[in-house]
Design a protein around this motif. Structure first.
Motif, PDB file in Angstrom:
ATOM      1  N   GLU A  58      23.334  -8.228  31.106  1.00 14.28           N
ATOM      2  CA  GLU A  58      22.559  -9.489  31.003  1.00 14.28           C
ATOM      3  C   GLU A  58      21.852  -9.868  32.317  1.00 14.28           C
ATOM      4  O   GLU A  58      20.626  -9.969  32.073  1.00 14.28           O
ATOM      5  N   VAL A  59      22.382  -9.452  33.360  1.00 12.48           N
ATOM      6  CA  VAL A  59      21.384  -9.678  34.589  1.00 12.48           C
ATOM      7  C   VAL A  59      20.420  -8.532  34.565  1.00 12.48           C
ATOM      8  O   VAL A  59      19.213  -9.011  35.000  1.00 12.48           O
ATOM      9  N   SER A  60      20.601  -7.343  33.874  1.00 16.54           N
ATOM     10  CA  SER A  60      19.597  -6.634  33.994  1.00 16.54           C
ATOM     11  C   SER A  60      18.528  -7.031  33.270  1.00 16.54           C
ATOM     12  O   SER A  60      17.257  -6.792  33.506  1.00 16.54           O
ATOM     13  N   VAL A  76      19.433 -13.331  42.470  1.00 15.02           N
ATOM     14  CA  VAL A  76      20.260 -14.191  41.580  1.00 15.02           C
ATOM     15  C   VAL A  76      21.481 -14.462  42.157  1.00 15.02           C
ATOM     16  O   VAL A  76      22.179 -13.895  42.916  1.00 15.02           O
ATOM     17  N   ILE A  77      22.181 -15.812  41.744  1.00 18.66           N
ATOM     18  CA  ILE A  77      23.240 -16.565  42.572  1.00 18.66           C
ATOM     19  C   ILE A  77      24.223 -16.639  41.763  1.00 18.66           C
ATOM     20  O   ILE A  77      24.034 -17.391  40.823  1.00 18.66           O
ATOM     21  N   LEU A 120      24.265  -1.580  39.006  1.00 13.62           N
ATOM     22  CA  LEU A 120      22.934  -1.953  38.949  1.00 13.62           C
ATOM     23  C   LEU A 120      22.147  -1.205  40.377  1.00 13.62           C
ATOM     24  O   LEU A 120      20.945  -1.779  40.509  1.00 13.62           O
ATOM     25  N   ALA A 121      22.809  -0.518  41.247  1.00 12.67           N
ATOM     26  CA  ALA A 121      22.390  -0.248  42.418  1.00 12.67           C
ATOM     27  C   ALA A 121      20.556   0.253  42.380  1.00 12.67           C
ATOM     28  O   ALA A 121      19.851  -0.399  43.203  1.00 12.67           O
ATOM     29  N   LYS A 163      11.663  -8.606  33.686  1.00 13.45           N
ATOM     30  CA  LYS A 163      10.170  -9.042  33.957  1.00 13.45           C
ATOM     31  C   LYS A 163      10.002  -8.812  35.384  1.00 13.45           C
ATOM     32  O   LYS A 163       8.620  -9.264  35.665  1.00 13.45           O
ATOM     33  N   HIS A 164      10.703  -8.476  36.483  1.00 17.43           N
ATOM     34  CA  HIS A 164      10.483  -8.394  37.766  1.00 17.43           C
ATOM     35  C   HIS A 164      10.065  -6.868  38.119  1.00 17.43           C
ATOM     36  O   HIS A 164      10.743  -6.139  37.667  1.00 17.43           O
TER      37      HIS A 164
END
Length: 246
Positions: free
Chosen positions: A97-99, A46-47, A128-129, A104-105
């Motif tokens: 949101e990133v979580s 994620v960038i 999110l470590a 799906k990964h």
């Protein structure tokens, strides 16, 4: 220990030359081939773009990661205009949101942030470590102080436009995530003071790597792309110190 102070300052000539230097770095990239790298393992990357930028600004970096064999995508929030509202709550919402994007990964993700986006990547690295593999920041001034003029624009943005933010936040930003973390910086950065892009202390999980480049051109700087390839290709465990492209 490397503690920054208010003496850090920018070279005005470097600041004025930023657009020209970034253009030259793009030209150099187009005429140089990347070093050979082993195929990536497909883990998500994620960038986070810099201030005032969106996914377009990191398209070269994203394509580079995809070419290496990783599933790279930008943060999906459009233009980075800085946090809105209370900083802690805003970061928690961004982490949620990133979580969701990572659900799906089945492999831990890498977070990469450029400039202000690197502060997001570092803070999400703390939130999110367990879902992450590592954090990589590019020209990110996380180690400034409340009265450091070179980092005042970051302080203002994170403070919602105020002149400074809570000193507790300044200390929090200095603290690296509890996972492998790389900070890429340049002494010839014309936007942020390079001293603010380094950690006070090294550890088996932290490495600061110096490159020669402009702030605006970091996303397509050949050396930066080589370092990203090296970091993405390393397996779990302490860092193998970066020794240049192989």
């Amino acid at each position: 220990m490397r503690r920054n102070n208010a003496a850090t300052a920018l070279n005005p000539s470097l600041t004025l030359l930023e657009p020209f230097r970034a253009a030259m770095e793009l030209t150099f990239l187009q005429f140089t081939a990347p070093p050979k790298a082993l195929p990536g393992d497909g883990h998500p990357v994620v960038i986070f773009p810099g201030l005032g930028a969106d996914g377009t600004s990191v398209s070269i970096l994203r394509a580079h990661c995809q070419d290496l064999g990783y599933e790279a995508f930008d943060w999906g929030q459009g233009f980075n205009t800085g946090p809105r509202g209370e900083l802690g709550a805003w970061l928690e919402a961004l982490a949620d949101e990133v979580s969701r994007q990572l659900e799906k990964h089945d492999k831990p993700a890498t977070l990469i942030g450029w400039s202000l986006g690197g502060l997001y990547a570092r803070e999400l690295g703390k939130l999110l470590a367990p879902k992450l593999r590592q954090v990589i920041t590019i020209a990110t001034p996380f180690n400034g102080s409340a009265d450091d003029i070179s980092a005042s624009w970051i302080s203002s943005l994170l403070g919602g436009g105020a002149a400074s933010i809570d000193p507790l936040w300044i200390e929090r930003l200095r603290m690296p995530p509890p996972i492998r973390t790389t900070s890429i910086y340049s002494r010839s950065d014309g936007v942020v003071a390079w001293e603010t892009c380094r950690h006070d202390e090294g550890s088996r999980l932290v490495e600061d790597i110096e490159v020669d480049g402009s702030h605006m051109g970091m996303g397509w700087n050949r050396e930066v792309l080589n370092i990203v390839a090296d970091r993405l290709g390393q397996h779990a465990g302490p860092w193998r110190p970066y020794g240049g492209p192989t």
